[in-house]
Design an enzyme around this catalytic site. Sequence first.
Site, PDB file in Angstrom:
ATOM      1  N   CYS A  75     -40.310  51.233  55.195  1.00  0.00           N
ATOM      2  CA  CYS A  75     -41.701  50.944  55.559  1.00  0.00           C
ATOM      3  C   CYS A  75     -42.070  49.500  55.262  1.00  0.00           C
ATOM      4  CB  CYS A  75     -42.653  51.888  54.825  1.00  0.00           C
ATOM      5  SG  CYS A  75     -42.692  51.655  53.031  1.00  0.00           S
TER       6      CYS A  75
ATOM      7  N   CYS B 129     -45.217  59.534  56.971  1.00  0.00           N
ATOM      8  CA  CYS B 129     -46.392  59.755  57.814  1.00  0.00           C
ATOM      9  C   CYS B 129     -46.034  60.681  58.983  1.00  0.00           C
ATOM     10  CB  CYS B 129     -46.913  58.419  58.348  1.00  0.00           C
ATOM     11  SG  CYS B 129     -47.631  57.362  57.069  1.00  0.00           S
TER      12      CYS B 129
ATOM     13  N   CYS C  58     -44.228  59.454  62.353  1.00  0.00           N
ATOM     14  CA  CYS C  58     -42.907  58.835  62.209  1.00  0.00           C
ATOM     15  C   CYS C  58     -41.946  59.666  61.364  1.00  0.00           C
ATOM     16  CB  CYS C  58     -43.058  57.434  61.627  1.00  0.00           C
ATOM     17  SG  CYS C  58     -44.049  56.319  62.655  1.00  0.00           S
TER      18      CYS C  58
ATOM     19  N   CYS D  99     -48.050  48.761  61.558  1.00  0.00           N
ATOM     20  CA  CYS D  99     -48.742  49.947  61.054  1.00  0.00           C
ATOM     21  C   CYS D  99     -48.436  50.151  59.569  1.00  0.00           C
ATOM     22  CB  CYS D  99     -48.329  51.175  61.860  1.00  0.00           C
ATOM     23  SG  CYS D  99     -49.266  52.674  61.467  1.00  0.00           S
ATOM     24  N   CYS D 100     -47.162  50.039  59.214  1.00  0.00           N
ATOM     25  CA  CYS D 100     -46.781  50.169  57.803  1.00  0.00           C
ATOM     26  C   CYS D 100     -47.396  49.058  56.956  1.00  0.00           C
ATOM     27  CB  CYS D 100     -45.260  50.134  57.653  1.00  0.00           C
ATOM     28  SG  CYS D 100     -44.416  51.637  58.183  1.00  0.00           S
TER      29      CYS D 100
END
Length: 241
Positions: free
Chosen positions: A233, A207, A210, A126-127
């Site tokens: 990240c 985000c 998280c 995702c990062c």
Amino acid sequence: MNAIAPQVSPVSALPSADELDRALRDASPAEVIAAALKTVGREKLALVSSFGTESATLLKVMADVDPAIPVIFLDTGWLFEETLAYRDTLIATLGLKDVRSIKPAEEALSREDPDRDLWFSDPDACCRIRKVEPLARALKPFDAWLNGRKRFQGNARADIPVVEDDGARLKFNPFANVSREEIEAIFSRAKLPRHPLAASGFLSVGCMPCTSRTAEGEDARAGRWRGRAKTECGIHTMKTS
């Protein structure tokens, strides 16, 4: 401090990261930024900011040197509305002249995160698609970049140099040597606005999925990826190309 006219050097003539680090290891944050500006010129220097809880301090120091240095902001699609509002507040407060909000590639989101749940199943992936890859694209035109990491944040940040080799470009860490007390002093001296979430216990804001509040006595970044081994990240753990 008045804005410093940048002196552009050819890329091939740039000093090495080690050479710059030796020269700047005891320099003030403003001196580090001014040196970066002189080394590569404004058109080839960018500051990367999350507009998080401590971001105002580095942006203030940068604005005092040259408010037209480009600022890259990664708008991941998962940020708090308060962070987006804080970005706009700081742009107006500090007179920042070139803030670029960079979003993930729609193709990557559709292919790898169509249900918007990748943050849960694979936060590293995702990062990567929301931060690492967009930053790599945004940095392509630049020969050097500035960021706000500090040694007192610990973990992988405990031994960061003032200047390091970041693959295709130089990476300057103007706040590497600063203390938490010095950060607070900059806030107070300049009467900088705080991130809207700071007062409610968010000491480090990323985000939404998280990021959690930090309990009393915890490290400031304890609320990031809580319950996971992940502490970064990825934009600071791999060299850009």
